[in-house]
Design an enzyme around this catalytic site. Structure first.
Site, PDB file in Angstrom:
ATOM      1  CB  ALA A 176      -4.427   2.084 -11.115  1.00 42.47           C
ATOM      2  N   GLY A 231      -1.072   5.981 -11.190  1.00 41.02           N
ATOM      3  CA  GLY A 231      -1.934   6.522 -12.248  1.00 41.02           C
ATOM      4  C   GLY A 231      -2.268   8.000 -12.035  1.00 41.02           C
ATOM      5  CD  GLU A 233       1.156   5.825 -15.094  1.00 38.34           C
ATOM      6  OE1 GLU A 233       0.319   5.242 -14.366  1.00 38.34           O
ATOM      7  OE2 GLU A 233       1.714   5.269 -16.050  1.00 38.34           O
ATOM      8  CD  GLU A 238       2.795   2.975 -11.022  1.00 42.56           C
ATOM      9  OE1 GLU A 238       3.771   3.553 -10.505  1.00 42.56           O
ATOM     10  OE2 GLU A 238       1.868   3.579 -11.565  1.00 42.56           O
TER      11      GLU A 238
HETATM   12  N1  COA Z   1      -6.468   1.919  -4.726  1.00 35.95           N
HETATM   13  C1  COA Z   1      -7.470   1.541  -3.929  1.00 35.95           C
HETATM   14  N2  COA Z   1      -7.693   2.076  -2.711  1.00 35.95           N
HETATM   15  C2  COA Z   1      -6.852   3.036  -2.313  1.00 35.95           C
HETATM   16  C3  COA Z   1      -5.783   3.486  -3.087  1.00 35.95           C
HETATM   17  C4  COA Z   1      -5.598   2.886  -4.369  1.00 35.95           C
HETATM   18  N3  COA Z   1      -4.617   3.260  -5.199  1.00 35.95           N
HETATM   19  N4  COA Z   1      -5.118   4.449  -2.414  1.00 35.95           N
HETATM   20  C5  COA Z   1      -5.754   4.598  -1.237  1.00 35.95           C
HETATM   21  N5  COA Z   1      -6.804   3.740  -1.172  1.00 35.95           N
HETATM   22  C6  COA Z   1      -7.760   3.589  -0.065  1.00 35.95           C
HETATM   23  C7  COA Z   1      -7.131   2.876   1.123  1.00 35.95           C
HETATM   24  O1  COA Z   1      -7.171   1.484   0.944  1.00 35.95           O
HETATM   25  C8  COA Z   1      -8.016   3.351   2.250  1.00 35.95           C
HETATM   26  O2  COA Z   1      -9.213   2.613   2.218  1.00 35.95           O
HETATM   27  P1  COA Z   1      -9.876   2.105   3.632  1.00 35.95           P
HETATM   28  O3  COA Z   1     -10.274   3.395   4.321  1.00 35.95           O
HETATM   29  O4  COA Z   1     -11.041   1.288   3.194  1.00 35.95           O
HETATM   30  O5  COA Z   1      -8.802   1.375   4.352  1.00 35.95           O
HETATM   31  C9  COA Z   1      -8.362   4.785   1.848  1.00 35.95           C
HETATM   32  O6  COA Z   1      -8.099   4.878   0.438  1.00 35.95           O
HETATM   33  C10 COA Z   1      -7.521   5.819   2.539  1.00 35.95           C
HETATM   34  O7  COA Z   1      -6.167   5.504   2.352  1.00 35.95           O
HETATM   35  P2  COA Z   1      -5.123   5.261   3.580  1.00 35.95           P
HETATM   36  O8  COA Z   1      -4.053   4.354   3.070  1.00 35.95           O
HETATM   37  O9  COA Z   1      -5.835   4.881   4.813  1.00 35.95           O
HETATM   38  O10 COA Z   1      -4.561   6.758   3.718  1.00 35.95           O
HETATM   39  P3  COA Z   1      -3.140   7.182   4.274  1.00 35.95           P
HETATM   40  O11 COA Z   1      -3.186   8.670   4.424  1.00 35.95           O
HETATM   41  O12 COA Z   1      -2.723   6.348   5.418  1.00 35.95           O
HETATM   42  O13 COA Z   1      -2.111   6.831   3.058  1.00 35.95           O
HETATM   43  C11 COA Z   1      -1.406   6.770   0.767  1.00 35.95           C
HETATM   44  C12 COA Z   1      -2.233   7.485   1.842  1.00 35.95           C
HETATM   45  C13 COA Z   1      -1.682   7.448  -0.576  1.00 35.95           C
HETATM   46  C14 COA Z   1       0.088   6.878   1.090  1.00 35.95           C
HETATM   47  C15 COA Z   1      -1.794   5.270   0.707  1.00 35.95           C
HETATM   48  O14 COA Z   1      -3.212   5.208   0.607  1.00 35.95           O
HETATM   49  C16 COA Z   1      -1.222   4.520  -0.456  1.00 35.95           C
HETATM   50  O15 COA Z   1      -0.043   4.175  -0.428  1.00 35.95           O
HETATM   51  N6  COA Z   1      -2.031   4.251  -1.515  1.00 35.95           N
HETATM   52  C17 COA Z   1      -1.627   3.490  -2.627  1.00 35.95           C
HETATM   53  C18 COA Z   1      -0.744   4.284  -3.548  1.00 35.95           C
HETATM   54  C19 COA Z   1      -0.273   3.458  -4.721  1.00 35.95           C
HETATM   55  O16 COA Z   1       0.495   2.525  -4.578  1.00 35.95           O
HETATM   56  N7  COA Z   1      -0.740   3.809  -5.916  1.00 35.95           N
HETATM   57  C20 COA Z   1      -0.284   3.228  -7.125  1.00 35.95           C
HETATM   58  C21 COA Z   1      -1.245   2.257  -7.641  1.00 35.95           C
HETATM   59  S1  COA Z   1      -0.622   1.683  -9.214  1.00 35.95           S
END
Ligand code: COA
Length: 258
Positions: A64, A109, A112, A132
């Site tokens: 999400a 999400g 999910e 989460e």
């Molecule tokens: N919501 C909003 N933005 C998100 C996102 C999310 N769930 N997941 C990734 N992004 C954004 C990042 O903020 C980043 O934006 P920016 O370029 O403006 O900084 C962009 O997507 C790229 O992600 P980044 O974190 O730089 O990539 P990465 O390869 O270093 O890491 C992940 C990838 C997936 C491990 C990491 O993005 C992450 O942990 N995301 C969140 C996952 C999460 O907790 N999801 C559950 C939500 S309930």
């Protein structure tokens, strides 16, 4: 639609969640567009199966949208969860097979969403998880309920309470995904499976989904009643006559979905 692309080819509808700049994170608009895409696929009689995937190279859906989550109040939080649950339940009970082609991160999400699909095929670089609790929340789009039904309480609680991501091979080992293939073969593998399902009797496939998805949430005896009822109903279909006649005439069946 802005964040979701739909393409129909060879009776297969490919729904792509496409916000690659945020790794296809699901904001409210995108959840609404997913619902809209499935309604179009439902209404289009030429569509016999659906594949869901993520745009770009890195992600299926990275969860999400945390920018939106950060602003939730108790009331909007409950509404957001209920809305996601409704949209994902419509996917789970969709009358045509839905295959998730998990092409990278499937987190929160996104995991999910994959869980709500009928079948999950992952690329070797996929990573799945429900992180989460690392954000101080729990999965809210049916993840706590589907994960436990798919994996059992021990594995589900390990993954949900640690928030750990697991790789594709581990996900296959525990039954979280059906199959793992190299990234360049992901879409062709999903399409091949979708085409096979699309070639079968559509009413039979629909009844099978209902028997499994609805029946498995009933008691065993009630589930068997549902199975017998659907089995009997299919006996009234042209598709049953065609399927059996084709077998006896040693030819390929030409199902009409009637
Ligand atoms: N919501 C909003 N933005 C998100 C996102 C999310 N769930 N997941 C990734 N992004 C954004 C990042 O903020 C980043 O934006 P920016 O370029 O403006 O900084 C962009 O997507 C790229 O992600 P980044 O974190 O730089 O990539 P990465 O390869 O270093 O890491 C992940 C990838 C997936 C491990 C990491 O993005 C992450 O942990 N995301 C969140 C996952 C999460 O907790 N999801 C559950 C939500 S309930």
């Amino acid at each position: 639609m802005e964040n979701v692309r739909i393409e129909v080819r060879d009776n297969i509808c490919i729904i792509t969640i496409d916000r690659p700049k945020v790794l296809n994170a699901l904001n409210a608009q995108t959840v609404g567009e997913i619902a809209e895409a499935f309604e179009l696929a439902r209404a289009n009689a030429s569509v016999k199966a659906v594949i869901v995937t993520g745009g770009g190279e890195k992600a299926f859906v990275a969860g999400a949208d945390i920018n939106e989550l950060a602003k939730l109040t108790p009331i909007t939080g409950k509404e957001t969860s209920e809305n996601g649950q409704r949209v994902f339940r419509a996917i789970e009970t969709f009358p045509k097979p839905v295959i998730a082609a998990v092409n990278g991160f499937a987190l929160g999400g996104g995991c999910e969403l994959a869980l709500a699909c009928h079948v999950r095929i992952a690329s070797e670089n996929a990573q799945l998880g429900l992180p989460e609790v690392t954000l101080g929340i729990i999965p809210g789009y049916g993840g706590t309920q589907r994960m436990v039904r798919l994996l059992g309480k021990g594995k589900a609680l390990e993954l949900i309470c640690t928030g750990d991501r697991i790789g594709a091979a581990e996900a296959e080992k525990i039954g979280l995904v059906n199959r793992v293939v190299p990234a360049e073969q992901l879409m062709s593998t999903a399409e091949e499976m979708a085409k096979k399902m699309a070639s079968r009797g559509p009413l039979a496939v629909r009844a099978a989904i209902e028997a499994v998805m609805v029946g498995s949430d009933m008691g065993f005896d009630e589930g068997q009643v549902l199975e017998a009822t659907l089995f009997g109903l299919l006996a009234s279909s042209d598709d049953m006559k065609e399927g059996m006649t084709a077998f006896l005439e040693k030819r390929k069946a030409d199902f009409k979905g009637k």
